[in-house]
Motif scaffolding. Structure first.
Motif, PDB file in Angstrom:
ATOM      1  N   VAL A  81       0.952  -0.927   0.032  1.00 55.27           N
ATOM      2  CA  VAL A  81      -0.631   0.103   0.376  1.00 55.27           C
ATOM      3  C   VAL A  81       0.742   1.169   0.352  1.00 55.27           C
ATOM      4  CG1 VAL A  81      -1.954   1.045   1.367  1.00 55.27           C
ATOM      5  CG2 VAL A  81      -2.296  -0.818   0.971  1.00 55.27           C
ATOM      6  N   ALA A  82       2.122   1.361   0.694  1.00 51.50           N
ATOM      7  CA  ALA A  82       2.955   2.075   0.602  1.00 51.50           C
ATOM      8  C   ALA A  82       3.218   2.900  -0.072  1.00 51.50           C
ATOM      9  CB  ALA A  82       4.058   2.176   1.985  1.00 51.50           C
ATOM     10  N   LEU A 139      -7.338  -0.318  -6.056  1.00 58.87           N
ATOM     11  CA  LEU A 139      -7.776  -0.910  -7.379  1.00 58.87           C
ATOM     12  C   LEU A 139      -7.023  -1.689  -7.603  1.00 58.87           C
ATOM     13  CD1 LEU A 139      -9.500  -1.083  -9.735  1.00 58.87           C
ATOM     14  CD2 LEU A 139      -9.052   0.409 -10.360  1.00 58.87           C
ATOM     15  N   MET A 140      -5.206  -0.922  -7.774  1.00 55.07           N
ATOM     16  CA  MET A 140      -4.067  -1.915  -7.986  1.00 55.07           C
ATOM     17  C   MET A 140      -3.683  -3.114  -7.379  1.00 55.07           C
ATOM     18  SD  MET A 140      -1.755   2.095  -9.155  1.00 55.07           S
ATOM     19  CE  MET A 140      -1.586   2.661  -7.843  1.00 55.07           C
ATOM     20  N   ARG A 141      -4.408  -3.023  -6.835  1.00 54.41           N
ATOM     21  CA  ARG A 141      -4.169  -4.315  -5.648  1.00 54.41           C
ATOM     22  C   ARG A 141      -5.076  -5.394  -6.090  1.00 54.41           C
ATOM     23  NH1 ARG A 141      -4.094  -1.175  -1.347  1.00 54.41           N
ATOM     24  NH2 ARG A 141      -5.879  -2.455  -0.173  1.00 54.41           N
ATOM     25  N   GLN A 142      -6.008  -5.235  -7.397  1.00 50.53           N
ATOM     26  CA  GLN A 142      -6.856  -5.889  -7.673  1.00 50.53           C
ATOM     27  C   GLN A 142      -6.532  -7.425  -8.886  1.00 50.53           C
ATOM     28  OE1 GLN A 142      -9.958  -6.094  -5.288  1.00 50.53           O
ATOM     29  NE2 GLN A 142      -8.469  -5.297  -4.197  1.00 50.53           N
ATOM     30  N   GLY A 194      -6.645  -7.959 -12.284  1.00 50.44           N
ATOM     31  CA  GLY A 194      -7.335  -7.651 -14.105  1.00 50.44           C
ATOM     32  C   GLY A 194      -8.053  -6.321 -13.566  1.00 50.44           C
ATOM     33  N   CYS A 195      -7.121  -5.381 -12.879  1.00 54.64           N
ATOM     34  CA  CYS A 195      -7.384  -4.012 -12.525  1.00 54.64           C
ATOM     35  C   CYS A 195      -6.921  -3.294 -13.697  1.00 54.64           C
ATOM     36  CB  CYS A 195      -7.010  -3.375 -11.328  1.00 54.64           C
ATOM     37  SG  CYS A 195      -5.201  -3.171 -11.678  1.00 54.64           S
ATOM     38  N   GLU A 196      -6.069  -3.443 -14.330  1.00 51.83           N
ATOM     39  CA  GLU A 196      -6.022  -2.642 -16.049  1.00 51.83           C
ATOM     40  C   GLU A 196      -6.721  -2.940 -16.683  1.00 51.83           C
ATOM     41  OE1 GLU A 196      -4.398  -6.828 -15.204  1.00 51.83           O
ATOM     42  OE2 GLU A 196      -3.813  -5.045 -13.873  1.00 51.83           O
ATOM     43  N   ASP A 197      -8.226  -4.846 -16.819  1.00 53.50           N
ATOM     44  CA  ASP A 197      -8.701  -4.295 -17.883  1.00 53.50           C
ATOM     45  C   ASP A 197     -10.038  -4.613 -17.524  1.00 53.50           C
ATOM     46  OD1 ASP A 197      -6.665  -6.063 -18.985  1.00 53.50           O
ATOM     47  OD2 ASP A 197      -6.800  -7.994 -17.835  1.00 53.50           O
ATOM     48  N   ARG A 198      -9.945  -3.342 -16.530  1.00 49.42           N
ATOM     49  CA  ARG A 198     -12.052  -2.931 -16.347  1.00 49.42           C
ATOM     50  C   ARG A 198     -11.937  -2.035 -17.313  1.00 49.42           C
ATOM     51  NH1 ARG A 198     -13.495  -5.895 -11.655  1.00 49.42           N
ATOM     52  NH2 ARG A 198     -11.705  -6.690 -10.803  1.00 49.42           N
ATOM     53  N   THR A 199     -12.908  -2.030 -17.845  1.00 52.47           N
ATOM     54  CA  THR A 199     -14.042  -0.359 -18.421  1.00 52.47           C
ATOM     55  C   THR A 199     -13.731   0.870 -17.181  1.00 52.47           C
ATOM     56  OG1 THR A 199     -16.252  -1.226 -17.963  1.00 52.47           O
ATOM     57  CG2 THR A 199     -14.971  -2.237 -20.325  1.00 52.47           C
ATOM     58  N   ASP A 200     -14.048   1.800 -18.056  1.00 55.56           N
ATOM     59  CA  ASP A 200     -14.152   3.139 -16.721  1.00 55.56           C
ATOM     60  C   ASP A 200     -16.172   2.516 -16.167  1.00 55.56           C
ATOM     61  OD1 ASP A 200     -12.128   4.075 -17.846  1.00 55.56           O
ATOM     62  OD2 ASP A 200     -13.071   5.826 -19.402  1.00 55.56           O
ATOM     63  N   ALA A 251     -16.093   2.827 -12.384  1.00 54.14           N
ATOM     64  CA  ALA A 251     -16.588   4.086 -11.464  1.00 54.14           C
ATOM     65  C   ALA A 251     -18.131   3.133 -10.537  1.00 54.14           C
ATOM     66  CB  ALA A 251     -17.705   4.403 -12.181  1.00 54.14           C
ATOM     67  N   ALA A 252     -18.151   1.872 -10.739  1.00 54.05           N
ATOM     68  CA  ALA A 252     -19.150   0.483 -10.116  1.00 54.05           C
ATOM     69  C   ALA A 252     -18.453   0.328  -8.698  1.00 54.05           C
ATOM     70  CB  ALA A 252     -20.052   0.212 -10.750  1.00 54.05           C
ATOM     71  N   LEU A 253     -16.928   0.355  -9.016  1.00 47.48           N
ATOM     72  CA  LEU A 253     -16.301  -0.729  -8.070  1.00 47.48           C
ATOM     73  C   LEU A 253     -16.261   0.682  -6.985  1.00 47.48           C
ATOM     74  CD1 LEU A 253     -13.584  -2.733  -9.811  1.00 47.48           C
ATOM     75  CD2 LEU A 253     -15.460  -3.203  -8.092  1.00 47.48           C
TER      76      LEU A 253
END
Length: 144
Positions: free
Chosen positions: A32-33, A58-61, A63-69, A73-75
């Motif tokens: 996180v840091a 989000l960056m720790r989830q 497939g985060c880079e494959d998510r649509t806008d 927004a929903a996440l």
């Protein structure tokens, strides 16, 4: 969650460093840091507290880079639907010696504890100073 405006989150009383230290990955993974530092370094006053908290999550989830806008927004809505710790609990001011300075619009900048900006922020009348949360659970001022 509290939003901060014209506020300095100062390093915690039990911060283990005397100068700011750039966080490093642990066991090959970004902590996180590390993520929060990457988001803020070189980008002063671009992001809000909510942006930093959500993006570092989000960056720790997977497939985060494959998510649509729309998915992002929903996440974000789901993420903030439950209570979240504020940046006073961030490892940056607790362990790594970085203050977090918020401008009048609630955007945040990294502020190394040895910098002139940090020292000045501690004494500016237009800036509220709050300490980061302590890492230890002992009473304030109690020896460890």
């Amino acid at each position: 969650m509290v939003d901060y405006f014209s506020t300095l989150i100062a390093v915690s009383d039990d911060c283990p460093v005397e100068r700011s230290v750039v966080p490093a990955p642990h066991n090959g993974r970004k902590t996180v840091a590390v993520l929060q530092h990457e988001l803020l370094a070189g980008r002063p006053y671009e992001l809000t507290q909510e942006d930093v908290l959500f993006r570092s999550w989000l960056m720790r989830q997977p497939g985060c880079e494959d998510r649509t806008d729309d998915e992002v927004a929903a996440l974000r809505d789901t993420f903030f639907a439950k209570s979240q710790a504020c940046l006073r609990a961030s490892p940056l001011p607790k362990k790594y010696g970085f203050g977090l300075l918020f401008d009048a619009e609630g955007r945040v900048a990294l502020c190394p504890m040895e910098s002139e900006d940090y020292r000045a922020g501690l004494h500016r009348e237009d800036v509220k100073v709050l300490k980061a949360m302590r890492s230890s659970r002992g009473r304030p001022g109690a020896s460890r």
